[in-house]
Scaffold this active site. Structure first.
Site, PDB file in Angstrom:
ATOM      1  N   ASN A  99      -0.476   4.578  -0.155  1.00  0.00           N
ATOM      2  CA  ASN A  99      -1.027   5.749   0.239  1.00  0.00           C
ATOM      3  C   ASN A  99      -1.926   5.683   1.507  1.00  0.00           C
ATOM      4  O   ASN A  99      -2.784   6.477   1.863  1.00  0.00           O
ATOM      5  CB  ASN A  99      -2.239   6.369  -0.766  1.00  0.00           C
ATOM      6  CG  ASN A  99      -2.966   5.131  -1.105  1.00  0.00           C
ATOM      7  OD1 ASN A  99      -3.237   4.286  -0.767  1.00  0.00           O
ATOM      8  ND2 ASN A  99      -4.130   5.644  -2.052  1.00  0.00           N
TER       9      ASN A  99
ATOM     10  N   ASP B  39      -4.356   3.702   2.775  1.00  0.00           N
ATOM     11  CA  ASP B  39      -5.779   3.459   2.853  1.00  0.00           C
ATOM     12  C   ASP B  39      -5.861   1.917   3.243  1.00  0.00           C
ATOM     13  O   ASP B  39      -6.943   1.361   3.199  1.00  0.00           O
ATOM     14  CB  ASP B  39      -6.631   3.772   1.556  1.00  0.00           C
ATOM     15  CG  ASP B  39      -6.030   2.899   0.509  1.00  0.00           C
ATOM     16  OD1 ASP B  39      -5.258   1.964   0.458  1.00  0.00           O
ATOM     17  OD2 ASP B  39      -6.588   3.103  -0.677  1.00  0.00           O
TER      18      ASP B  39
ATOM     19  N   ASP C 158       0.791  -1.164   0.090  1.00  0.00           N
ATOM     20  CA  ASP C 158      -0.021   0.141  -0.109  1.00  0.00           C
ATOM     21  C   ASP C 158       1.017   1.298  -0.173  1.00  0.00           C
ATOM     22  O   ASP C 158       1.830   1.526   0.834  1.00  0.00           O
ATOM     23  CB  ASP C 158      -0.767  -0.220   1.276  1.00  0.00           C
ATOM     24  CG  ASP C 158      -1.743   1.271   1.452  1.00  0.00           C
ATOM     25  OD1 ASP C 158      -1.934   1.815   0.291  1.00  0.00           O
ATOM     26  OD2 ASP C 158      -2.150   1.437   2.478  1.00  0.00           O
TER      27      ASP C 158
ATOM     28  N   ASP D 161      -8.002 -16.497 -16.788  1.00  0.00           N
ATOM     29  CA  ASP D 161      -8.801 -17.073 -15.775  1.00  0.00           C
ATOM     30  C   ASP D 161     -10.100 -17.976 -16.329  1.00  0.00           C
ATOM     31  O   ASP D 161     -10.583 -17.780 -17.285  1.00  0.00           O
ATOM     32  CB  ASP D 161      -9.620 -15.978 -15.113  1.00  0.00           C
ATOM     33  CG  ASP D 161     -10.371 -16.199 -13.764  1.00  0.00           C
ATOM     34  OD1 ASP D 161      -9.716 -16.552 -12.820  1.00  0.00           O
ATOM     35  OD2 ASP D 161     -11.547 -16.191 -13.537  1.00  0.00           O
TER      36      ASP D 161
ATOM     37  N   GLU E 137      -5.410 -21.002 -16.853  1.00  0.00           N
ATOM     38  CA  GLU E 137      -6.003 -21.690 -15.707  1.00  0.00           C
ATOM     39  C   GLU E 137      -7.038 -22.924 -16.156  1.00  0.00           C
ATOM     40  O   GLU E 137      -8.008 -22.603 -16.450  1.00  0.00           O
ATOM     41  CB  GLU E 137      -6.848 -20.769 -14.853  1.00  0.00           C
ATOM     42  CG  GLU E 137      -7.103 -21.518 -13.343  1.00  0.00           C
ATOM     43  CD  GLU E 137      -7.969 -20.805 -12.593  1.00  0.00           C
ATOM     44  OE1 GLU E 137      -7.838 -21.045 -11.337  1.00  0.00           O
ATOM     45  OE2 GLU E 137      -8.843 -19.885 -12.992  1.00  0.00           O
TER      46      GLU E 137
HETATM   47  O1  TEU Z   1     -10.322 -19.747  -9.955  1.00  0.00           O
HETATM   48  C1  TEU Z   1     -11.127 -20.792 -10.535  1.00  0.00           C
HETATM   49  C2  TEU Z   1     -11.310 -21.839  -9.551  1.00  0.00           C
HETATM   50  O2  TEU Z   1     -12.264 -22.762 -10.142  1.00  0.00           O
HETATM   51  C3  TEU Z   1     -10.838 -22.155  -8.362  1.00  0.00           C
HETATM   52  O3  TEU Z   1      -9.491 -22.716  -8.449  1.00  0.00           O
HETATM   53  C4  TEU Z   1     -11.416 -21.396  -7.236  1.00  0.00           C
HETATM   54  O4  TEU Z   1     -10.273 -21.146  -6.201  1.00  0.00           O
HETATM   55  C5  TEU Z   1     -12.320 -22.227  -7.000  1.00  0.00           C
HETATM   56  O5  TEU Z   1     -12.793 -21.203  -5.616  1.00  0.00           O
HETATM   57  C6  TEU Z   1     -12.483 -23.496  -6.416  1.00  0.00           C
HETATM   58  O6  TEU Z   1     -13.209 -23.760  -5.300  1.00  0.00           O
HETATM   59  C7  TEU Z   1     -10.447 -18.541 -10.642  1.00  0.00           C
HETATM   60  C8  TEU Z   1      -9.736 -17.340 -10.057  1.00  0.00           C
HETATM   61  O7  TEU Z   1      -8.243 -17.895  -9.698  1.00  0.00           O
HETATM   62  C9  TEU Z   1     -10.294 -17.061  -8.544  1.00  0.00           C
HETATM   63  O8  TEU Z   1      -9.703 -16.182  -7.611  1.00  0.00           O
HETATM   64  C10 TEU Z   1     -11.727 -16.519  -8.991  1.00  0.00           C
HETATM   65  O9  TEU Z   1     -12.540 -16.521  -7.886  1.00  0.00           O
HETATM   66  C11 TEU Z   1     -12.332 -17.428  -9.836  1.00  0.00           C
HETATM   67  O10 TEU Z   1     -11.746 -18.009 -10.927  1.00  0.00           O
HETATM   68  C12 TEU Z   1     -13.678 -16.795 -10.816  1.00  0.00           C
HETATM   69  O11 TEU Z   1     -12.980 -15.601 -11.463  1.00  0.00           O
HETATM   70 CA    CA Z   2      -3.390   2.003  -1.349  1.00  0.00          CA
END
Ligand code: TEU
Ligand code: CA
Length: 614
Positions: free
Chosen positions: A69, A71, A67, A252, A306
Site C-alpha cells: 500500500n 507506506d 509493501d 522466541d 530458539e
Molecule cells: O533473539 C534472541 C537473541 O538472543 C539473539 O539471537 C539476539 O539477536 C540478540 O540480539 C543477540 O545479541 C530473539 C529474536 O530473534 C530477536 O529478534 C529479538 O530481538 C529477541 O529475541 C527478543 O525478543
Molecule cells: Ca505497507
C-alpha cells in the site's frame, strides 16, 4: 545444467509414486498422516516420518518482504501477493516473524496484543486471506510465539505496573531495589543481571517504586511463568491462532521462561555467559510439557524453539520425542562460529565448522530432530557471512555452495528471505543508517561509554548488525526494487545493489542463485536420503574441502547414496576422494559444464559445489 534438470524431473516422478510420499500425504490429510506415523513399521532409517522433518522452511520478516500500500512497510497483503513466488521456490512452510499489534520497540518482538494484527501489517481479514492462500497452495504457516516477554504496553503490564495489589502484579517480576548509600533516593537494581540490549536487566518504575525485570529492551518486561495464570493465558492465545489454522510456532527465546529461584546475582563465572544459566531454570521442561499436553498435542503442528543458552548435549531434554516438549530447536554454534565478543569477528576454520555439524549428528539420536540454518533476522546475510562477496562471480558461486550445504546437511532446512537471491550485507557508513535497538543501545554503552571509537563500532555493526538481514527484499530493478511504490521511502534503506541482485532478473536467468536454490530445494524433496539418511563427514581435517555422504537404506529398494563435495574457497584444487569412495553421476552442480561423472579424483574450481550419487 540441462542434464541435472532432467534427472531432477525424474526424481520428482519417482517421489510422487514411491516411498517419498510422506509429505504429500500428510499435508493433504493430517488425520491420515497420524495413523502412518504412529505405526513404527513405517519408520525410515529408524526415524518416525513427519511432515515437518521433510519440509523446507522459509522465514518471512514481514516488515521487509513486500509493501502493498505504498507506506514503505511490508505487510500481509504483500506476502499474499508473493505466495506464488514461494510456491515456485518449492518451500513448504513459511515462518512468519511477529505480525501482532506492537509499538515496535524491537520490530514486533514486543507484543502489545497477541490477538490483533499489527496495524502497519493490515487486518485480521488480511491475515485470514494470507493463510487461505498459503493453504490453497499446499503450504503451511508457522507464526512467531514471543512469550518470554510482552511489550510494556500490553494490557497485563499496564495493569501490573499500576499498583502492588493489581491482580496482574505477579504476571511479571517486580522487586525492591538494593539500598544505595551514596544516593538513598535512588536504589540499586535487585541483582547484577545484564540486558541483551545493554545496561541492567532491571528498570526502575516510579509508580510503585520497584524494579521490573527485562532480559531484552526496557519495553520488553519478562513474563512470570511461575504464575499458573500466565501459563493459562499463554496457552489460550496459542489456541486462538491454532484454531485459525496456523501449523505451529517458532518460539522466541523459549528456554528463558523459567527464572532462577530468588534471582540471585550472577557469579563472575556465570557473568561470562548469562544465557547459559537463564536457559536452564528449574521449571523449563515442566512448563513446556504442560504446554505440549494442554495445547500442542491436540493439533498436528510443528514447533521450533530458539535455543539460546542450550548446548547440543542438552537439546534432547527439549526435543526428544519421548519427552513431549518441542519438535526442534535452533542451535547457534554454526551461525556464531565466526563471532567474538558482541559484533567482533572471530577467526574460524572449515574443520571447526565441520566438527560442529558432526557434533550435531552425534549429540542427537533417532528420536530427536535437527534444524539447519546459517542466517535469520538477527544475523548477517548468508553470503556475506560465510561466502565471498569480493567479486560477482564468487558471490554467485559461494551463495550456491551455501544453499547446497544447507539443503543436504542433516535437519530441516530454514532459508531466510532474500538469501535465495544472494542478497548481501548493507554498506553501512553512519550510525543514523541503523534502525535496530540492539545497535542503538550498544552505541550508548560502547561509544559514549568510551569502550571503542565510533569508527570501530560502525565497522563491527556493518559486519554483524541485525539490520543487514532486514533491508527490504529486492524484487526487481524498479525504483525501491519493487518492494514499495516508486515514491515511497522504505522503512529501512534498500541495498544499493538491487539492480544487480533481484528476483525478477534472477527468475529469468537459469544460472542465477534463485534458480539454483529452486533446483537444490527440488533435489532435497526428491530424495528422502537428504531427510532421513545417515550423515558421514569423509574428510574432517581437510581445510578447504567439505565432503560428506547422505545414505539411506530402503527395504526392497536400491540404497539412496549421495555424495556432497564443497570447495570452501576461491582456490581451485585437485581433490582425491578418500579410499573406497567414488563419485558417480552428477545430480547437482553450481557451475555450468561440470563433468557428468565423477570418479575418485575431482578437479574443483573456486567455490565448486557438487552433489553426486556414489
Ligand atoms: O533473539 C534472541 C537473541 O538472543 C539473539 O539471537 C539476539 O539477536 C540478540 O540480539 C543477540 O545479541 C530473539 C529474536 O530473534 C530477536 O529478534 C529479538 O530481538 C529477541 O529475541 C527478543 O525478543
Ligand atoms: Ca505497507
Amino acid at each position: 545444467m540441462k542434464r541435472t534438470t532432467v534427472l531432477l524431473a525424474l526424481g520428482f516422478v519417482f517421489a510422487a509414486i514411491s516411498i517419498d510420499q510422506t509429505f504429500a500425504q500428510q499435508s493433504s490429510n493430517a488425520a491420515k498422516a497420524e495413523s502412518t506415523v504412529h505405526n513404527s513399521a513405517a519408520r525410515v532409517n529408524g526415524y518416525e516420518p513427519m511432515w515437518w522433518k521433510e519440509a523446507v522452511v522459509y522465514q518471512v520478516y514481514p516488515r521487509s518482504f513486500q509493501d502493498s500500500n505504498g507506506d514503505g512497510i511490508g505487510d500481509l497483503n504483500g506476502i499474499t501477493q508473493r505466495l506464488d513466488y514461494l510456491k515456485k521456490l518449492g518451500v513448504n512452510v513459511i515462518w512468519l516473524s511477529p505480525h501482532y499489534d506492537s509499538p515496535n520497540a524491537d520490530n514486533g518482538y514486543d507484543i502489545r496484543d497477541y490477538r490483533k494484527v499489527m496495524k502497519e501489517f493490515g487486518t485480521m481479514a488480511d491475515f485470514d486471506r494470507m493463510l487461505a492462500g498459503i493453504k490453497a497452495r499446499h503450504m503451511r504457516l508457522i507464526v512467531d510465539l514471543v512469550v518470554n516477554h510482552t511489550s510494556d504496553e500490553h494490557r497485563w503490564f499496564v495493569e501490573s505496573r499500576s499498583s502492588k495489589d493489581s491482580p496482574y502484579r505477579d504476571y511479571y517480576f517486580w522487586r525492591d531495589g538494593k539500598p544505595n548509600p551514596a544516593d538513598p533516593a535512588h536504589p540499586l537494581p535487585p541483582n547484577n543481571y545484564p540486558s541483551f540490549f545493554s545496561g541492567s536487566a532491571w528498570q526502575w518504575d516510579g509508580t510503585t517504586k520497584q524494579f521490573y525485570l527485562h532480559y531484552f529492551a526496557v519495553k520488553q518486561p519478562d513474563l512470570n511463568w511461575d504464575n499458573p495464570k500466565v501459563r493459562e493465558d499463554v496457552f489460550a492465545l496459542m489456541k486462538f491462532w491454532l484454531d485459525k489454522g496456523v501449523d505451529g510456532f517458532r518460539m522466541d527465546v523459549i528456554p528463558l521462561i523459567s527464572k532462577q529461584p530468588g534471582l540471585p546475582d550472577l557469579t563472575p563465572e556465570e557473568m561470562k555467559d548469562p544465557p547459559r544459566l537463564w536457559a536452564n531454570g528449574p521449571h523449563r521442561d515442566e512448563y513446556l510439557q504442560q504446554m505440549n499436553r494442554e495445547v500442542l498435542s491436540k493439533y498436528d503442528v510443528m514447533t521450533v524453539g530458539e535455543a539460546i543458552g542450550i548446548t547440543l548435549e542438552e537439546e534432547p531434554k527439549i526435543i526428544n520425542s519421548q519427552r513431549h516438549e518441542l519438535n526442534m530447536v535452533f542451535n547457534f554454534d554454526a551461525v556464531r562460529l565466526n563471532r567474538g565478543e558482541f559484533y567482533s569477528e572471530a577467526k574460524w576454520t572449515l574443520p571447526q565448522l565441520k566438527a560442529i555439524y558432526d557434533h550435531h549428528a552425534t549429540a542427537l539420536s533417532k528420536t530427536d530432530w535437527d534444524t539447519v540454518f546459517l542466517s535469520n533476522h538477527d544475523n548477517p546475510r548468508l553470503v556475506s557471512n560465510y561466502g565471498d562477496t569480493s567479486t560477482a562471480e564468487f558471490r554467485i558461486r559461494s551463495a550456491k555452495l551455501l544453499e547446497t550445504m544447507l539443503l543436504t546437511l542433516r535437519g530441516t532446512p530454514f532459508i531466510f528471505q532474500g538469501d535465495e537471491l544472494g542478497m548481501t550485507n548493507y554498506p553501512f557508513t553512519r550510525l543514523d543508517q541503523f534502525n535496530d535497538i540492539e545497535v542503538k543501545n550498544a552505541y550508548k554503552e560502547k561509544v559514549l561509554g568510551g569502550k571503542m571509537t565510533e569508527g570501530e563500532f560502525i565497522a563491527e555493526s556493518r559486519r554483524f548488525g541485525r539490520d543487514n538481514s532486514r533491508t527490504p527484499m529486492q524484487w526487481s530493478d524498479a525504483p525501491n526494487a519493487g518492494f514499495t511504490s516508486d515514491a515511497a521511502k522504505p522503512w529501512l534503506a534498500m541495498n544499493p545493489n538491487y539492480k544487480e541482485i533481484n528476483a525478477s532478473k534472477e527468475g529469468a536467468d537459469p544460472e542465477s542463485i534463485l534458480r539454483y536454490t529452486q533446483e537444490a530445494i527440488g533435489l532435497h524433496h526428491a530424495h528422502l536420503a537428504f531427510v532421513y539418511g545417515d550423515y558421514k563427514d569423509l574428510d574432517p581435517d581437510n581445510t578447504q574441502v567439505f565432503a560428506y555422504t547422505r545414505t539411506l537404506k530402503v527395504p526392497a529398494k536400491p540404497d539412496q547414496r549421495f555424495l556432497v563435495v564443497l570447495n570452501f574457497g576461491e582456490k581451485p584444487l585437485d581433490y582425491t576422494l578418500p579410499e573406497g569412495v567414488t563419485a558417480g553421476k552428477l545430480v547437482l552442480a553450481n557451475v555450468q559444464g561440470t563433468p557428468e561423472t565423477g570418479g575418485s579424483k575431482l578437479k574443483l574450481g573456486a567455490w565448486d559445489a557438487r552433489v553426486y550419487t556414489y
